[in-house]
Design an enzyme around this catalytic site. Structure first.
Site, mmCIF file in Angstrom:
data_model
loop_
_atom_site.group_PDB
_atom_site.id
_atom_site.type_symbol
_atom_site.label_atom_id
_atom_site.label_comp_id
_atom_site.label_asym_id
_atom_site.label_seq_id
_atom_site.Cartn_x
_atom_site.Cartn_y
_atom_site.Cartn_z
ATOM 1 N N ARG A 1 -16.350 9.208 -9.651
ATOM 2 C CA ARG A 1 -17.378 8.300 -9.145
ATOM 3 C C ARG A 1 -18.780 8.860 -9.334
ATOM 4 O O ARG A 1 -19.769 8.137 -9.155
ATOM 5 C CB ARG A 1 -17.130 7.953 -7.678
ATOM 6 N N TYR B 1 -38.825 -9.297 -1.899
ATOM 7 C CA TYR B 1 -37.517 -9.877 -2.233
ATOM 8 C C TYR B 1 -36.762 -10.166 -0.936
ATOM 9 O O TYR B 1 -36.597 -9.286 -0.084
ATOM 10 C CB TYR B 1 -36.783 -8.868 -3.110
ATOM 11 N N ASP C 1 -40.480 -1.771 -6.223
ATOM 12 C CA ASP C 1 -39.481 -2.566 -6.950
ATOM 13 C C ASP C 1 -40.134 -3.004 -8.254
ATOM 14 O O ASP C 1 -41.074 -3.798 -8.265
ATOM 15 C CB ASP C 1 -39.065 -3.777 -6.117
ATOM 16 N N LYS D 1 -30.910 -7.645 -14.545
ATOM 17 C CA LYS D 1 -31.844 -8.603 -15.138
ATOM 18 C C LYS D 1 -32.144 -8.240 -16.598
ATOM 19 O O LYS D 1 -31.294 -8.375 -17.459
ATOM 20 C CB LYS D 1 -33.113 -8.656 -14.296
#
Length: 394
Positions: A60, A113, A184, A209
């Protein structure tokens, strides 16, 4: 001579030659267990990881595939360490959890956001972290900082209405007080703007995105400017057990190679659509920083290298139901919450969602459009028929 960003994007994070040959792309390395030649070799790797190096002792923690994308994102953002998360929101949550403790204060822009407010109400408040919201366009940040402020959280431009904020005075006020600035940077995705270069401590990107560019994966990226912030993030990252599929990482790295040409085409298309909308008699305002009439245009020209495909549009005299009717009538724009892929999208941002934006004074909301890679004449014709239908129905 320094290489252009487009050139660096094409070459960063590539695999080294193995002898006289090697692949163009990094192989997808999948594993849960990392094997070691000896106990001492395992302990050596554990010590290196504890010392802050991005080394895996378990699956991981990533593989060579992950390291390649982390290296590429550091190159793109101008940072020293990158962390990959399962989504953009996971990157936000991890960062705010890592940098705060009970009794701390976070100051965030009011056009943030929307899921950040849910994180605040659902988790940060419950853990004794207070979050306040402010508008940098009308308020001095110095008047809103408190002795217990630990993080200032910004987006530039803001969500939904794409307000441009000047990061320079925000960073200056925070630096002299030892406050971390988290930005961000998804709108620019590292290609158009670099908040770390202006002094921000952490840059966040939803790789879902424009890094992906094809609407086929979920990914968040955190890039830090210094080792101190990287160390705090690494501790929380390990404790939360976050992991990202190497297949998604590979797709993101592949998408990164074409981001330069995609972003330029998105911007070209969006500006054409924005200019057409701005001249439409039924349009009240187009929200797009690259548009010459936008209030943030001068700041965008100062700090940004370009624009993307995302804009919002408000209409004169249309009720919320007519906004929905325009969205429903569009044939080439899919209705969907994400953006950054090759396709055009539409999503209503209703008045209740915009109420927290202090610069918003409308009543019916706006339509957020993501302008994709289709022909702009076709997109404009589609918008024209949808708007005409809504106006006729009114």
């Amino acid at each position: 001579m320094p290489l252009h960003l487009d050139t660096r994007l094409a070459h960063c994070g590539r695999p080294a030659m193995n002898g006289d040959s090697g692949p163009v792309n990094v192989p997808v390395v999948r594993t849960s267990t990392v094997r070691f030649d000896s106990i001492e070799a395992m302990h050596a790797q554990v010590r290196k990881r504890a010392g802050g190096l991005p080394i895996s002792t378990y699956g991981r923690q990533g593989t060579q595939t992950h390291r390649a994308l982390e290296e590429a994102m550091c190159e793109l953002e101008g940072g020293s360490r990158a962390f990959l998360t399962p989504s953009g929101l996971a990157a936000i949550s991890l960062t705010l959890l890592a940098l705060t403790a009970p009794g701390d204060h976070v100051l965030a822009i009011d056009s943030v956001y929307q899921p950040v407010r849910k994180l605040d109400a659902g988790h940060l408040a419950r853990n004794g972290v207070r979050v306040d919201y402010f508008d940098p366009l009308t308020e001095r940040i110095e008047d809103r900082l408190r002795p217990e402020t630990r993080v200032v959280y910004v987006e530039t431009p803001g969500s939904l209405l794409f307000e441009m904020y000047d990061l320079v005075p925000i960073v200056a006020a925070c630096r002299e007080r030892g406050i971390s600035v988290v930005a961000d940077n998804t709108w620019a995705s590292g290609y158009l703007f670099n908040p770390l270069a202006l002094g921000a401590d952490i840059s966040l990107i939803a790789g879902t995105k424009y890094v992906s560019g094809h609407s086929d994966l979920m990914l968040g990226v955190i890039v830090t400017r210094d080792a101190a912030h990287a160390s705090r993030l690494a501790t929380t990252y390990e404790a939360l057990g976050l992991a990202v599929s190497p297949d998604d990482v590979y797709l993101a790295l592949r998408g990164l190679r074409t981001m330069a040409v995609r972003m330029q085409q998105h911007a070209h298309n969006a500006l054409a659509v924005a200019r057409w909308l701005a001249q439409h008699p039924g349009v009240d305002r187009v929200y797009y920083p690259a548009l010459e009439s936008d209030p943030g245009h001068a700041l965008w020209r100062r700090d940004f290298r370009g624009a993307n495909g995302l804009l919002s549009v408000g209409f004169r005299g249309l009720a919320e139901t007519q906004l929905f009717a325009i969205a429903d009538a569009l044939a080439l724009f899919d209705i969907g919450a994400s953006w950054g892929g090759y396709e055009s999208l539409v999503l209503p941002a209703t008045a209740d969602k915009l109420a927290a934006h202090r610069g918003w004074h409308g009543t019916a909301g706006v339509l957020r459009l993501h302008i994709g890679l289709e022909n702009t004449a076709d997109l404009i014709a589609d918008l024209a028929q949808a708007i005409a239908g809504a106006q006729a129905a009114r």
